[in-house]
Design a protein around this motif. Structure first.
Motif, PDB file in Angstrom:
ATOM      1  N   PHE A   1      42.758  28.464  43.901  1.00 19.80           N
ATOM      2  CA  PHE A   1      42.932  28.730  45.330  1.00 19.80           C
ATOM      3  C   PHE A   1      42.137  29.975  45.719  1.00 19.80           C
ATOM      4  N   SER A   2      41.447  29.891  46.840  1.00 19.34           N
ATOM      5  CA  SER A   2      40.557  30.984  47.254  1.00 19.34           C
ATOM      6  C   SER A   2      40.419  30.997  48.763  1.00 19.34           C
TER       7      SER A   2
ATOM      8  N   GLY B   1      38.619  22.140  41.669  1.00 20.26           N
ATOM      9  CA  GLY B   1      37.805  23.122  40.945  1.00 20.26           C
ATOM     10  C   GLY B   1      37.495  24.338  41.791  1.00 20.26           C
ATOM     11  N   PRO B   2      36.782  25.314  41.204  1.00 23.53           N
ATOM     12  CA  PRO B   2      36.492  26.568  41.926  1.00 23.53           C
ATOM     13  C   PRO B   2      35.600  26.337  43.151  1.00 23.53           C
ATOM     14  N   ASP B   3      35.709  27.223  44.129  1.00 26.25           N
ATOM     15  CA  ASP B   3      34.917  27.132  45.361  1.00 26.25           C
ATOM     16  C   ASP B   3      34.567  28.558  45.787  1.00 26.25           C
ATOM     17  N   PRO B   4      33.541  29.127  45.165  1.00 28.02           N
ATOM     18  CA  PRO B   4      33.260  30.551  45.408  1.00 28.02           C
ATOM     19  C   PRO B   4      32.756  30.817  46.823  1.00 28.02           C
ATOM     20  N   ILE B   5      32.903  32.052  47.243  1.00 30.39           N
ATOM     21  CA  ILE B   5      32.513  32.458  48.593  1.00 30.39           C
ATOM     22  C   ILE B   5      31.028  32.799  48.624  1.00 30.39           C
TER      23      ILE B   5
ATOM     24  N   SER C   1      42.218  35.258  46.237  1.00 39.00           N
ATOM     25  CA  SER C   1      42.294  34.218  45.214  1.00 39.00           C
ATOM     26  C   SER C   1      43.714  34.128  44.682  1.00 39.00           C
ATOM     27  N   TYR C   2      43.976  33.072  43.923  1.00 39.18           N
ATOM     28  CA  TYR C   2      45.294  32.917  43.307  1.00 39.18           C
ATOM     29  C   TYR C   2      45.614  34.120  42.426  1.00 39.18           C
ATOM     30  N   MET C   3      44.619  34.624  41.717  1.00 43.38           N
ATOM     31  CA  MET C   3      44.858  35.737  40.803  1.00 43.38           C
ATOM     32  C   MET C   3      45.245  36.996  41.579  1.00 43.38           C
ATOM     33  N   LYS C   4      44.629  37.213  42.740  1.00 39.21           N
ATOM     34  CA  LYS C   4      44.989  38.375  43.566  1.00 39.21           C
ATOM     35  C   LYS C   4      46.416  38.226  44.095  1.00 39.21           C
ATOM     36  N   LEU C   5      46.733  37.026  44.534  1.00 36.87           N
ATOM     37  CA  LEU C   5      48.083  36.736  45.017  1.00 36.87           C
ATOM     38  C   LEU C   5      49.091  37.020  43.898  1.00 36.87           C
ATOM     39  N   ASN C   6      48.765  36.557  42.699  1.00 39.04           N
ATOM     40  CA  ASN C   6      49.639  36.757  41.540  1.00 39.04           C
ATOM     41  C   ASN C   6      49.779  38.239  41.198  1.00 39.04           C
ATOM     42  N   ARG C   7      48.667  38.947  41.209  1.00 37.66           N
ATOM     43  CA  ARG C   7      48.719  40.367  40.860  1.00 37.66           C
ATOM     44  C   ARG C   7      49.582  41.133  41.875  1.00 37.66           C
TER      45      ARG C   7
ATOM     46  N   GLN D   1      42.136  53.269  44.773  1.00 33.22           N
ATOM     47  CA  GLN D   1      42.570  51.874  44.813  1.00 33.22           C
ATOM     48  C   GLN D   1      42.107  51.142  43.563  1.00 33.22           C
ATOM     49  N   VAL D   2      42.809  50.060  43.248  1.00 38.19           N
ATOM     50  CA  VAL D   2      42.323  49.071  42.289  1.00 38.19           C
ATOM     51  C   VAL D   2      42.379  47.728  42.991  1.00 38.19           C
ATOM     52  N   GLY D   3      41.490  46.819  42.636  1.00 34.34           N
ATOM     53  CA  GLY D   3      41.605  45.455  43.143  1.00 34.34           C
ATOM     54  C   GLY D   3      40.457  44.946  43.988  1.00 34.34           C
ATOM     55  N   ALA D   4      39.650  45.829  44.614  1.00 36.63           N
ATOM     56  CA  ALA D   4      38.576  45.344  45.484  1.00 36.63           C
ATOM     57  C   ALA D   4      37.579  44.498  44.691  1.00 36.63           C
ATOM     58  N   GLY D   5      37.041  43.461  45.339  1.00 31.42           N
ATOM     59  CA  GLY D   5      36.066  42.583  44.693  1.00 31.42           C
ATOM     60  C   GLY D   5      36.710  41.345  44.103  1.00 31.42           C
ATOM     61  N   PRO D   6      35.887  40.455  43.517  1.00 33.70           N
ATOM     62  CA  PRO D   6      36.410  39.193  42.971  1.00 33.70           C
ATOM     63  C   PRO D   6      37.369  39.425  41.804  1.00 33.70           C
ATOM     64  N   ASP D   7      38.280  38.483  41.585  1.00 35.17           N
ATOM     65  CA  ASP D   7      39.272  38.570  40.500  1.00 35.17           C
ATOM     66  C   ASP D   7      39.489  37.153  39.979  1.00 35.17           C
ATOM     67  N   PRO D   8      38.569  36.689  39.135  1.00 35.90           N
ATOM     68  CA  PRO D   8      38.620  35.279  38.719  1.00 35.90           C
ATOM     69  C   PRO D   8      39.828  34.973  37.841  1.00 35.90           C
ATOM     70  N   ILE D   9      40.187  33.705  37.796  1.00 35.44           N
ATOM     71  CA  ILE D   9      41.357  33.252  37.046  1.00 35.44           C
ATOM     72  C   ILE D   9      40.978  33.013  35.580  1.00 35.44           C
ATOM     73  N   ASN D  10      41.904  33.344  34.710  1.00 33.68           N
ATOM     74  CA  ASN D  10      41.725  33.123  33.276  1.00 33.68           C
ATOM     75  C   ASN D  10      43.054  32.771  32.666  1.00 33.68           C
TER      76      ASN D  10
END
Lengths: 306, 306
Positions: B161-162, B130-134, A162-168, A126-135
């Motif tokens: 979004f998170s 702004g960000p809201d980490p878990i 996160s939004y980035m995961k949704l986007n990916r 798999q790829v993707g587990a864990g945080p995926d911050p936005i940039n």
């Protein structure tokens, strides 16, 4: 016949029902435990069922634990249980992916470390587990680097959603050959004291909306969840009892698969909910009416001890 | 009559249509610009419309910019426009909240800094931008500290979004008196080259699923968006033209509000889409059939220059 359903299970009916089945499937949360507390009497019920020769399985939509983690929790609460009796959606999703011919590739995972482990244990990377911050900015998001080996997006419970995961996920799914698999559609995870937090169903809905398609769902009430147990253990549906606290997942699964069904009132659904479905006359809702109900599975104890 | 709709706007029809209206509402993305590039001829069209005495307004579902930011972008691309002519959902959501009697309190905002600024500029305080980490575990999430002054949850586009934001929104919304407002339901933000990223509609769907209720939506095709312009400028719907590239937002808004409608083909929807709605015979879909269409709004130029 609908009229003969939704009966209180008591007296000689209990032994009659238990005598008629070889296997019993239990949902976990709200049925055999609540949070980290066993439902009083539940361990004794499970242990006596096994002593009396019944096969017992634990069938849960929760995707945050591996089979091993469930077995450890069961043991710590006094249940006599093995890993092989546990069917959570982390494990069943891995089995589902294994069951697809020609799916040679990786998974983009929105999910827990437990899901990652279950995938790995059947040889799926798999790829993707864990945080995926936005940039960056929108054009960067639309052009995120994608792993060309990813052939499926799998969505389970993920506190790092996160939004980035949704986007990916959306970018992977823009390839129509990439599969979309969801562990379950439960919209809330109920906690102690009437509280709840958002469930996997919310995350899956966001991904489905972005991808403009529906996921293949592995968890209850999907047939696959029962098939997973039945194919490994040769279960006879007519001789199997499904015990659960939710009409829309547990009981509907039982109906969908031709099992006998028992609602327990220590969790989400009420007898009033069940009666409402029964009186609706709607064929789809009749599938959510259990054969029987009990206040708690502890009510099975006397018949097992006698 | 449906048969007289969806006509190509050309020849003397153009001047006839323009002569029949006092005001023209333009969607932005896919209509007057694409990303950071003006549609060729669009600035001249807008500037000539104004020179000819028409009132022009910019009506967009995009919630990531303030009126000021839009006015700056318009100016930089050669459009003669003022802040007061811009109606984006960041501004309109603030106006919507101001329009609710007795809503004395703060907003929990899932949205951009632009939304925060528009809320502040009408005197509404927000928490949440702004960000809201878990952190912590499920029981901590169910018991996150909530601001007792929050009376509404507002969902717009939010790259931060998170899961934690979703959870916080759900906890606020467990109070049935807390309002749920969404800027818009667009599921994707289209970018250059056929690419796209997830839109606010995906985030709103996740929140609605968790909260088990529907949001009040401010953006097109909601009536409120037009009311916002009409009430400030005294627009006569029968003398107003809505120009847009999306049938399900721009054109439907126009129909809903009794405006004349013009589809331009520089964005999302096609004439084939419109014809399909027209031939469906479904009353709901007929609302998405424009009166006229053009390839690009530059086709209005000769009539304006003549």
């Amino acid at each position: 016949m609908a009229a003969s359903k939704c009966n209180r299970l008591c007296g000689p009916l209990i032994r009659e029902l238990l005598d008629s089945v070889e296997s019993v499937l239990f949902d976990c949360d709200g049925v055999i435990w609540r949070g980290d507390q066993a439902i009083p009497g539940a361990p004794e019920v499970i242990n006596l069922l096994k002593k009396n020769g019944k096969r017992v399985f634990f069938v849960t939509n929760n995707s945050t634990k591996t089979r091993k983690m469930y077995a450890d929790k069961l043991a710590s609460l006094g249940f006599n249980a093995t890993e092989e009796e546990v069917f959570g959606t982390a494990y069943c999703s891995a089995m589902y992916l294994k069951s697809i011919p020609h799916l040679k590739g990786k998974v983009y995972l929105i999910g827990s470390n437990a899901m990652k482990q279950e995938l790995q244990s059947v040889g799926i990377e798999q790829v993707g587990a864990g945080p995926d911050p936005i940039n960056g900015v929108q054009s960067d998001w639309a052009n995120v680097p994608l792993d060309p080996d990813v052939k499926a997006v799998v969505v389970g419970f993920d506190e790092h959603f996160s939004y980035m995961k949704l986007n990916r996920a959306m970018q992977y799914l823009s390839n129509p050959e990439c599969l979309l698999v969801g562990t379950n559609t439960d919209t809330r995870l109920p906690l102690e004291g009437g509280k709840a937090v958002p469930g996997t169903g919310c995350l899956l809905k966001a991904v489905e909306t972005a991808a403009q398609r529906k996921a293949q769902v592995v968890g209850k009430p999907s047939h696959f969840m029962f098939d997973c147990v039945a194919s490994q253990y040769g279960l006879d549906p007519a001789k199997t009892l499904m015990v659960g606290d939710r009409l829309d997942t547990d009981i509907l699964l039982g109906t969908n698969c031709g099992l006998k069904t028992l609602l327990t009132l220590t969790g989400v659904s009420t007898v009033a909910d069940a009666k409402e479905h029964q009186q609706s006359g709607c064929p789809k809702r009749l599938g959510m009416v259990p054969d029987y109900f009990v206040e708690t599975i502890a009510e099975l104890l006397p018949a097992l001890q006698g």
